[in-house]
Design a protein around this motif. Structure first.
Motif, PDB file in Angstrom:
ATOM      1  N   PHE A 203     -73.056 -58.893 -27.789  1.00 39.67           N
ATOM      2  CA  PHE A 203     -73.819 -57.898 -27.031  1.00 39.67           C
ATOM      3  C   PHE A 203     -75.306 -57.963 -27.361  1.00 39.67           C
ATOM      4  N   ARG A 204     -75.630 -58.358 -28.582  1.00 42.90           N
ATOM      5  CA  ARG A 204     -77.046 -58.501 -28.937  1.00 42.90           C
ATOM      6  C   ARG A 204     -77.681 -59.641 -28.147  1.00 42.90           C
ATOM      7  N   VAL A 205     -77.065 -60.812 -28.205  1.00 43.59           N
ATOM      8  CA  VAL A 205     -77.644 -61.997 -27.546  1.00 43.59           C
ATOM      9  C   VAL A 205     -77.680 -61.817 -26.033  1.00 43.59           C
ATOM     10  N   GLU A 206     -76.532 -61.462 -25.468  1.00 46.30           N
ATOM     11  CA  GLU A 206     -76.449 -61.335 -24.004  1.00 46.30           C
ATOM     12  C   GLU A 206     -77.254 -60.136 -23.503  1.00 46.30           C
ATOM     13  N   GLY A 207     -77.183 -59.025 -24.256  1.00 49.52           N
ATOM     14  CA  GLY A 207     -77.884 -57.813 -23.827  1.00 49.52           C
ATOM     15  C   GLY A 207     -79.389 -57.978 -23.821  1.00 49.52           C
ATOM     16  N   VAL A 208     -79.926 -58.613 -24.877  1.00 49.60           N
ATOM     17  CA  VAL A 208     -81.369 -58.850 -24.927  1.00 49.60           C
ATOM     18  C   VAL A 208     -81.802 -59.748 -23.783  1.00 49.60           C
ATOM     19  N   GLU A 209     -81.018 -60.781 -23.514  1.00 49.46           N
ATOM     20  CA  GLU A 209     -81.368 -61.693 -22.418  1.00 49.46           C
ATOM     21  C   GLU A 209     -81.376 -60.962 -21.071  1.00 49.46           C
ATOM     22  N   LEU A 210     -80.371 -60.139 -20.830  1.00 45.18           N
ATOM     23  CA  LEU A 210     -80.289 -59.400 -19.566  1.00 45.18           C
ATOM     24  C   LEU A 210     -81.405 -58.362 -19.458  1.00 45.18           C
ATOM     25  N   MET A 211     -81.654 -57.650 -20.559  1.00 43.32           N
ATOM     26  CA  MET A 211     -82.685 -56.618 -20.520  1.00 43.32           C
ATOM     27  C   MET A 211     -84.062 -57.228 -20.307  1.00 43.32           C
ATOM     28  N   PHE A 212     -84.312 -58.344 -20.989  1.00 43.26           N
ATOM     29  CA  PHE A 212     -85.631 -58.944 -20.845  1.00 43.26           C
ATOM     30  C   PHE A 212     -85.814 -59.564 -19.464  1.00 43.26           C
ATOM     31  N   ALA A 213     -84.745 -60.101 -18.907  1.00 44.43           N
ATOM     32  CA  ALA A 213     -84.828 -60.627 -17.534  1.00 44.43           C
ATOM     33  C   ALA A 213     -85.172 -59.503 -16.561  1.00 44.43           C
ATOM     34  N   GLU A 214     -84.606 -58.326 -16.809  1.00 43.03           N
ATOM     35  CA  GLU A 214     -84.907 -57.179 -15.954  1.00 43.03           C
ATOM     36  C   GLU A 214     -86.361 -56.741 -16.122  1.00 43.03           C
ATOM     37  N   ILE A 215     -86.849 -56.742 -17.366  1.00 43.90           N
ATOM     38  CA  ILE A 215     -88.242 -56.376 -17.617  1.00 43.90           C
ATOM     39  C   ILE A 215     -89.185 -57.342 -16.895  1.00 43.90           C
ATOM     40  N   LYS A 216     -88.908 -58.639 -17.016  1.00 43.95           N
ATOM     41  CA  LYS A 216     -89.753 -59.645 -16.362  1.00 43.95           C
ATOM     42  C   LYS A 216     -89.719 -59.484 -14.850  1.00 43.95           C
ATOM     43  N   SER A 217     -88.561 -59.183 -14.314  1.00 40.63           N
ATOM     44  CA  SER A 217     -88.429 -58.998 -12.870  1.00 40.63           C
ATOM     45  C   SER A 217     -89.213 -57.772 -12.406  1.00 40.63           C
ATOM     46  N   SER A 218     -89.128 -56.693 -13.167  1.00 37.13           N
ATOM     47  CA  SER A 218     -89.858 -55.467 -12.814  1.00 37.13           C
ATOM     48  C   SER A 218     -91.358 -55.708 -12.829  1.00 37.13           C
ATOM     49  N   LEU A 219     -91.830 -56.402 -13.854  1.00 36.29           N
ATOM     50  CA  LEU A 219     -93.263 -56.693 -13.942  1.00 36.29           C
ATOM     51  C   LEU A 219     -93.707 -57.629 -12.822  1.00 36.29           C
ATOM     52  N   ARG A 220     -92.864 -58.595 -12.492  1.00 38.11           N
ATOM     53  CA  ARG A 220     -93.204 -59.523 -11.406  1.00 38.11           C
ATOM     54  C   ARG A 220     -93.331 -58.769 -10.091  1.00 38.11           C
ATOM     55  N   ASP A 221     -92.417 -57.830  -9.854  1.00 42.01           N
ATOM     56  CA  ASP A 221     -92.505 -57.018  -8.638  1.00 42.01           C
ATOM     57  C   ASP A 221     -93.757 -56.142  -8.638  1.00 42.01           C
ATOM     58  N   PHE A 222     -94.281 -55.871  -9.822  1.00 45.40           N
ATOM     59  CA  PHE A 222     -95.493 -55.077  -9.973  1.00 45.40           C
ATOM     60  C   PHE A 222     -96.746 -55.956  -9.880  1.00 45.40           C
ATOM     61  N   GLY A 223     -96.532 -57.255  -9.694  1.00 47.43           N
ATOM     62  CA  GLY A 223     -97.649 -58.184  -9.570  1.00 47.43           C
ATOM     63  C   GLY A 223     -98.165 -58.716 -10.879  1.00 47.43           C
ATOM     64  N   VAL A 224     -97.359 -58.619 -11.949  1.00 48.35           N
ATOM     65  CA  VAL A 224     -97.815 -59.042 -13.270  1.00 48.35           C
ATOM     66  C   VAL A 224     -96.894 -60.114 -13.822  1.00 48.35           C
ATOM     67  N   GLU A 225     -97.457 -61.283 -14.078  1.00 47.17           N
ATOM     68  CA  GLU A 225     -96.722 -62.355 -14.747  1.00 47.17           C
ATOM     69  C   GLU A 225     -97.569 -62.875 -15.897  1.00 47.17           C
ATOM     70  N   PHE A 226     -96.915 -63.395 -16.904  1.00 46.83           N
ATOM     71  CA  PHE A 226     -97.606 -63.845 -18.110  1.00 46.83           C
ATOM     72  C   PHE A 226     -97.559 -65.361 -18.227  1.00 46.83           C
TER      73      PHE A 226
END
Length: 554
Positions: free
Chosen positions: A226-249
């Protein structure tokens, strides 16, 4: 004539005066500065060059100013130069010199406002950096808007910028996140120190979809899944939210890589070499008090565990060794205590904290609806998230609202205000000018009005008071961009755009752009169309720096 061009004229006049008088030309600066006077009655631009140079070359300031004024008065495009006070130069341009700016802006297009002011600087800009234990909350969203706007500003002024998101995928908060996911998957309540909210159950379900065998493992193995998979899923969601907000790193940097690559040991060794590490009671310390910190900091605990501060040290060194001369870190309101220790850490590495490290602190943001703060997200349970803000007012309004205020001030974002299609809504006010200038262009084409050949442009016809006011506002844009970048204050661009919008409205109300009825198209109509299109260019360029669209229709 742009302010930059006028500054060159002023400097050229100074060279001529110094040559005529046998003064030391090495005292002259590389560039002169001209500014708009606070009182428009004092002229179009002002220069303090005579005051700056007089003492250096042993000349009375007003005498030197008089010589400069006489020389400037001979320059094409200068209508008059007056001396004020101890040696201020108040400069007025003739209408043609002022008006030609409209053509220059249209021809420059997206390049207008850009400069090489920060050319040669390599800057690492880290912002947001929310832990992957939940959605990005409204405080992090503020840094997303401000940080992305700042990156755009720094690039517009010639800096080489690398944007970076640092996510902590190691440590106790990740363990609590994993335990929370495991509990949700088992249908149990969240641990006392765990995370709540509907998103925990959603991610736990996704982990089980990926790893249906997870609950059949012993608790330690299941928690690791749950640590490995959960972090990957949560961070993918964070990146997607920021991308929709017009922000990429440019770079997404995870803390775990510092441990895996041995960079904490490397940082410790470097600090030892600098002579600032000592050991006591089995722990390894950094003597940050030598550089103004309120206490020394532990790097490695007596049980052998690294501290978060050790990871901060390794991460800073990693950035510097990647060639970034300046490290800029944007942190939340609860991080004031980090400034002293981080500055001291930079000094412990042998760096100059004033030059190599900047820490910007952002204040809190509240989302307000019906006069009361919105307290929490339906999904996150405890905070207002990026999605909540965007759902309430939209991406453009959210980005503009967050970037419009100095980041060291608390702000309330009123849902009713920022969704209102009226002039008291700042983003609507500015975007309305973007749309109106585009509409004027379309309507002009329908009646056969075009700007015409650039060489046939008659800038001297733009001599109306409101045309002059608008030209002055347009001329200020490059200086606003440069200042906003140097001071790390994107809100200056937003406030400028609102002032420019006001100047355009006054011009539009006073100066007819399109011919009426069967009225013949004249050179004045064409000149005003150049000015209209120049305004569209600057509004679009300014909004782009804030990551906000410049609509053609509203």
């Amino acid at each position: 004539m742009t302010p930059a061009e006028l500054a060159e004229v002023v400097l050229s006049a100074a060279h001529a005066v110094f040559t005529d008088r046998g003064l030391d030309r090495s005292a002259l600066p590389e560039r002169a500065v001209v500014e708009r006077p606070r009182n428009p009655e004092h002229g179009d631009y002002a220069s303090t060059l005579a005051l700056q140079l007089a003492k250096k070359v042993g000349q009375p300031p007003r005498e030197l100013a008089a010589a400069l004024a006489e020389q400037l008065g001979r320059a094409p495009g200068i209508k008059s130069v007056e001396i004020a006070g101890p040696g201020f130069l108040n400069i007025r341009l003739d209408a043609a010199a002022a008006g030609v700016l409209a053509r220059s802006i249209v021809q420059a297009g997206p390049e207008y406002g850009r400069s090489d002011r920060l050319a040669g600087e390599r800057i690492n800009l880290e912002f947001v950096s929310a832990n992957p234990t939940g959605p990005v909350h409204i405080g992090g969203v503020r840094w997303a808007a401000v940080g992305d706007a700042l990156a755009r500003l720094l690039r517009a002024t010639g800096a080489d910028v690398g944007t970076e998101y640092y996510f902590n995928d190691a440590g106790s908060q990740i363990d609590r996140f994993a335990r929370s996911l495991l509990a949700a998957a088992k249908g149990e309540p969240a641990p006392e120190d765990g995370y709540g909210g509907a998103y925990i159950a959603e991610i736990a379900a996704e982990v089980l979809t990926r790893r249906p065998d997870a609950l059949g493992l012993d608790d330690a193995a299941a928690q690791e899944v749950f640590r490995v998979e959960g972090v990957e899923l949560m961070f993918a969601e964070i990146k997607s939210s920021l991308r929709d907000f017009g922000v990429e790193f440019d770079t997404y940097f995870n803390e775990k890589s510092l441990h895996d690559r041995g960079e904490l040991d490397q940082a410790l060794n470097r600090l030892r070499e600098q002579g600032h590490v000592y050991e006591t009671e089995g722990a390894v310390w950094l003597r940050t008090t030598d550089f103004g910190d309120d206490k020394d900091r532990v790097l490695r605990k007596s049980n052998g565990e690294w501290t978060y501060f050790a990871a901060d040290c390794a991460y800073y060194l990693d950035k510097r060794e990647r060639g970034f001369e300046r490290v800029v870190i944007m942190l939340g309101a609860d991080h004031h205590g980090y400034i002293g220790r981080m500055k001291a850490m930079s000094a412990c590495f042998g760096d100059d904290p004033a030059r190599n490290l900047e820490i910007l602190i952002g204040q809190l943001v509240n989302l307000v609806r019906d006069g009361a703060p919105v307290r929490m997200s339906k999904r996150a349970g405890t905070v207002v998230t990026l999605e909540d803000l965007v759902d309430a007012i939209g991406v453009d309004a959210a980005r503009y609202a967050l970037a419009r205020y100095s980041s060291d001030s608390m702000i309330d974002i009123d849902v009713e205000l920022w969704t209102r299609a009226t002039r008291d809504n700042p983003v609507y006010y500015v975007q309305y000018v973007a749309a109106r200038t585009a509409s004027v262009g379309r309507n002009a084409a329908e009646v056969g009005l075009t700007r015409g050949d650039a060489e046939a442009f008659r800038p001297e016809l733009l001599d109306h008071e409101k045309e002059n006011e608008l030209l002055k506002a347009l001329a200020a844009f490059p200086a606003v961009v440069a200042t906003a970048a140097e001071l790390r204050e994107p809100h200056r661009v937003a406030r400028y755009l609102e002032d420019l919008s006001g100047a355009y409205h006054r011009f539009y109300d006073s100066c007819r752009i399109l011919p009426r009825g069967d009225e013949e198209v004249t050179d004045l109509h064409r000149a005003r169309l150049w000015l209209n299109d120049a305004t569209r260019t600057v509004i679009a360029n300014g909004l782009h720096l804030l990551g906000v669209s410049a609509p053609e229709r509203m």
